[in-house]
Design an enzyme around this catalytic site. Structure first.
Site, PDB file in Angstrom:
ATOM      1  N   CYS A  78       0.819  -1.220   0.000  1.00 20.10           N
ATOM      2  CA  CYS A  78       0.000   0.000   0.000  1.00 20.10           C
ATOM      3  C   CYS A  78       0.847   1.262   0.000  1.00 20.10           C
ATOM      4  O   CYS A  78       0.327   2.372  -0.127  1.00 20.10           O
ATOM      5  CB  CYS A  78      -0.934  -0.014   1.200  1.00 20.10           C
ATOM      6  SG  CYS A  78      -2.055  -1.433   1.153  1.00 20.10           S
ATOM      7  N   HIS A  96      -8.975   4.352  -1.499  1.00 19.90           N
ATOM      8  CA  HIS A  96      -7.657   3.725  -1.358  1.00 19.90           C
ATOM      9  C   HIS A  96      -7.334   2.835  -2.555  1.00 19.90           C
ATOM     10  O   HIS A  96      -7.266   1.608  -2.437  1.00 19.90           O
ATOM     11  CB  HIS A  96      -7.622   2.940  -0.044  1.00 19.90           C
ATOM     12  CG  HIS A  96      -6.304   2.324   0.313  1.00 19.90           C
ATOM     13  ND1 HIS A  96      -5.097   2.781  -0.174  1.00 19.90           N
ATOM     14  CD2 HIS A  96      -6.001   1.270   1.128  1.00 19.90           C
ATOM     15  CE1 HIS A  96      -4.117   2.017   0.311  1.00 19.90           C
ATOM     16  NE2 HIS A  96      -4.639   1.101   1.094  1.00 19.90           N
TER      17      HIS A  96
END
Lengths: 394, 394
Positions: free
Chosen positions: B92, B342
């Site tokens: 991420c 996200h």
């Protein structure tokens, strides 16, 4: 061009190398990276805590072994604590791009000593699965879905090269025979099997015409590693420092149909021009080269694009033995992707390990006498990415 | 610590930003990256031919869209011809690592102007498929196979934080409510929906106790982009230059059980310490921060690990409004991963875009008045990777 070494400014220096054997191995991905990394650290006389950062070249571990976020995974496995760990991907050129990013990071002043590991564990999948996975390095919608896997793409290149330059079946076979011969002298090579011109030329296991199974590189597991450091510090670690004196990278058209010319990769020509300029050398100054022979035709094209031979003369050079050990310019002394093996993310780092071994004079039976300047050429996709590095013995 | 801007040496400068809307979009991956890149180039007043290299932050395009070798793919799609294109992956944190590699490359002197794009197309898979894919950022054998998906991992962290510090359900809810409120002021946010404390606290859609659906960030498509250039040239391109004055990156234990303390990420603390030292600022000097709120508890932990609040006080700070717009330190003015969305590879670049927008004074209804120093915090895995960048208005 003058070959003097004075006045060269190293980009970065190599103070440690290591590599697993390449092959279809029982070893896990973690074991592969640990083995290569520990060898490279030992070779540099360093411990994990001496390392400032890790770069990992890896193509598709998330699909081959079901594990992503592999740089951090590798850092933990190797025992590097806290230091930045970054994965770099550029298809089959992932390993060389990892070296280049490590070099940038050192030159920027952020790190002094960096571990670069290239690794891929491919034998987890059957051959058809590997072919599909590799095909993801070409355009899914515009190439893969009409059947253009990599053997098919390079078959088109071979057909065009044969049509345009009269390149022959025998010339491509000469690349395979040479690289298998070289691999016999490399204990880490995947394939230790002598093959003959006749075997290659008469093989009826066609993969994508005109490429038969002897024209294709291997599906291998393996990891290679290097410790790089800033040139000013290198002599503190060893006497036989090898410097990377140039790094060139370029992109080419992502899809094969976007190329003006199927017999040459613009990315190779751009990356090589940039590297030669940076190193202030000419192609004729290179003593030993590891080039991206994912297929036999690819080595022929590479030796032309790199300026070792004129366009269309790569095939003749191969069959005349000019790229053999003892020839004008030994190419793929390691055995190349063809016979040393091609664990995707490891390949570029492995090429560097071979060249450093040669420049240190430690290549044993495959040693190129007096080699002082070496070059690596690493291609991603059907020429979408290329990286060229030039190494020089200090 | 003195907040003077004199004597700062910029690592690299931001001269262009761009971003798609984040959300479940009909847009293809190629369209996403083109949209973000063209915006960033336009914002910098540059054309594709002015760009020396491309860095792409992407986590798992090979699985989300069946396409790998995505940096070269992106370069072709954007119309960058010949220039090096490199994909960077750190789960991420991929987007922030791409920014950092671009900064290294510029500082090393290899490039002057670099385009950084972060992108992920996730809506190609159902939620369960996305959860499985994200789980590849944790240890497959030792975590995933016993059920430790990311919601489960962060639920353990939340449980421990509640146990150790008395952090409450309401405090975590305050993070969600704030970030949803902020997203209402951000036209590019995925979720434009006001939520109440009561809704969050009474929600019975439990994901992994104590985390319910309101505690989890969104599964989004999106791309964000930045044009970086060497600090010496930045003023040639625009008056409102924002400099990146520090970049910190660190690794933490790859597996959650290897942490001494589940209430803190060592990678965040290391990366932040390195960034603060490089920027010569203290946490209290930061005017606006985008932190990695993949779950509400993660924002609380981040604000503690970054030194904005004492360990155990992040929850109280959230519920007291100290991280709201108008509070002591507005956090996630964009809406954060929680409400802005996200799209994994895009997130770090998108955080940078938000901070630059704030420092330029262009954040509209969510503007932090007079913001001069901004920070981004981007976490990979359950703390295996962290990158912290500090931005400053010139």
């Amino acid at each position: 061009m003058d070959r003097t070494r004075s006045g060269q400014t190293a980009v970065v220096s190599v103070i440690g190398i290591g590599s697993t054997r390449y092959g279809t191995l029982q070893t896990s991905f973690a074991e592969l990276i640990i083995e290569a990394a520990v060898q490279a650290l030992d070779d540099a006389g360093l411990r994990p805590e001496d390392i400032d950062a890790l770069y990992l070249g890896n193509f598709a571990g998330d699909q081959f072994i079901g594990q992503n976020h592999l740089a951090s995974y590798a850092a933990s496995a190797i025992g590097l604590q806290g230091v930045p760990a970054t994965r770099v991907e550029g298809a089959c050129a992932s390993g060389s791009l990892a070296i280049r990013e490590a070099a940038f990071a050192i030159r920027s002043g952020f790190y002094k000593r960096v571990l670069v590991v290239g690794a891929e564990k491919m034998s987890t999948l059957p051959t058809a699965g590997v072919t599909s996975m590799l095909a993801q390095a070409s355009n899914k919608e515009l190439e893969v879905e009409i059947g253009l896997t990599f053997p098919a793409l390079f078959a088109l290149i071979a057909q065009r090269h044969m049509h345009r330059y009269g390149t022959t079946r025998e010339q491509m076979a000469a690349v395979a025979v040479k690289n298998h011969d070289n691999a016999l002298l490399n204990p880490n090579a995947h394939m230790h099997k002598k093959i003959s011109m006749e075997e290659v030329c008469s093989c009826t296991s066609m993969v994508a015409e005109p490429l038969n199974r002897y024209d294709c590189s291997l599906i291998s597991d393996g990891a290679s590693a290097m410790v790089l450091c800033c040139p000013q510090l290198a002599a503190d670690y060893r006497n036989d420092v090898v410097d990377i004196i140039a790094s060139g990278q370029a992109s080419g058209p992502f899809e094969i149909f976007a190329n003006d010319d199927l017999t040459s990769f613009s990315a190779t020509r751009l990356a090589a021009a940039s590297a030669y300029e940076m190193a202030r050398i000419a192609p004729g100054d290179v003593d030993v080269a590891e080039v991206h022979d994912c297929f036999t035709i690819a080595e022929i094209v590479a030796t032309e694009d790199l300026g070792f031979f004129q366009p269309g003369e790569g095939g003749a050079a191969a069959i005349e033995g000019r790229t053999r050990l003892g020839g004008q310019l030994p190419v793929n002394t390691s055995g190349g992707l063809k016979a040393k093996g091609h664990p995707i993310g490891s390949t570029g780092v492995g090429q560097g390990v071979e060249v450093v071994t040669q420049l240190r004079g430690q290549a044993g039976g495959r040693q190129v006498p007096g080699a002082a300047i070496g070059l690596t050429h690493n291609l991603g996709g059907s020429g979408g990415t290329c990286a060229v590095h030039i190494y020089q013995r200090r």
